[in-house]
Design a protein around this motif. Structure first.
Motif, PDB file in Angstrom:
ATOM      1  N   HIS A  92       8.222  -1.959   8.326  1.00 51.86           N
ATOM      2  CA  HIS A  92       6.846  -1.483   8.270  1.00 51.86           C
ATOM      3  C   HIS A  92       6.538  -0.873   6.894  1.00 51.86           C
ATOM      4  O   HIS A  92       5.495  -1.149   6.292  1.00 51.86           O
ATOM      5  CB  HIS A  92       6.618  -0.455   9.382  1.00 51.86           C
ATOM      6  N   LEU A  93       7.478  -0.050   6.409  1.00 50.23           N
ATOM      7  CA  LEU A  93       7.295   0.559   5.090  1.00 50.23           C
ATOM      8  C   LEU A  93       7.292  -0.489   3.977  1.00 50.23           C
ATOM      9  O   LEU A  93       6.550  -0.360   2.998  1.00 50.23           O
ATOM     10  CB  LEU A  93       8.379   1.613   4.835  1.00 50.23           C
ATOM     11  N   LEU A  94       8.127  -1.514   4.134  1.00 47.52           N
ATOM     12  CA  LEU A  94       8.129  -2.603   3.148  1.00 47.52           C
ATOM     13  C   LEU A  94       6.775  -3.310   3.107  1.00 47.52           C
ATOM     14  O   LEU A  94       6.250  -3.613   2.030  1.00 47.52           O
ATOM     15  CB  LEU A  94       9.228  -3.610   3.468  1.00 47.52           C
ATOM     16  N   ILE A  95       6.224  -3.571   4.261  1.00 44.72           N
ATOM     17  CA  ILE A  95       4.909  -4.228   4.335  1.00 44.72           C
ATOM     18  C   ILE A  95       3.851  -3.329   3.687  1.00 44.72           C
ATOM     19  O   ILE A  95       3.020  -3.789   2.896  1.00 44.72           O
ATOM     20  CB  ILE A  95       4.555  -4.562   5.795  1.00 44.72           C
ATOM     21  N   LYS A  96       3.920  -2.044   4.038  1.00 46.73           N
ATOM     22  CA  LYS A  96       2.978  -1.088   3.431  1.00 46.73           C
ATOM     23  C   LYS A  96       3.124  -1.090   1.914  1.00 46.73           C
ATOM     24  O   LYS A  96       2.129  -1.061   1.168  1.00 46.73           O
ATOM     25  CB  LYS A  96       3.251   0.323   3.964  1.00 46.73           C
TER      26      LYS A  96
END
Length: 138
Positions: A92-96
């Motif tokens: 999720h953080l990577l996508i963000k």
């Protein structure tokens, strides 16, 4: 006749006493053998009992180890779940991060012409424009 019968009676009485003594001796011998046999059986039963007790102790130890193993397995599963959750958060953080990077690139593309023209202006105005562009785009 009476003296002869008394003599025979004495002989029979002595024989009877002798047989009685023999009988008593055999009875004592039998009692001793019986006691020995009972003692031997008792020893065998005691040995069996000890073996069974050891077996029971080993079984309980085995059960305890099985319980510990189950607990460790549960902990492992919990850690695996936590790891999966962390992986999901990481994704999720990577996508963000990718989204923010894209925004940053877009802002740079928009600001690049302005930067070239406004090179001589003070930095404060530049910051104001960056903030202004961010609010308009997103």
């Amino acid at each position: 006749v009476s003296t002869q019968s008394t003599g025979e009676n004495k002989k029979l009485l002595m024989k009877n006493k002798c047989l009685l003594m023999k009988h008593k001796f055999l009875l004592m011998k039998h009692k001793i053998l019986l006691k020995n046999k009972i003692l031997l059986e008792n020893k065998k039963l005691l040995m069996k009992n000890k073996i069974l007790l050891k077996h029971k102790i080993l079984l309980t130890k085995h059960r305890i180890l099985l319980m510990k193993h189950k607990i460790l397995l549960m902990r492992h599963r919990i850690l695996l779940m936590k790891n999966k959750i962390l992986l999901m958060k990481n994704r999720h953080l990577l996508i963000k991060n990718k989204i923010l990077l894209m925004r940053h690139k877009i802002l740079l593309m928009i600001l690049m012409p302005n930067l070239m023209t406004n090179m001589c202006q003070p930095k404060q105005n530049l910051r104001l424009r960056v903030i202004h562009h961010r609010t308009n785009l997103f």
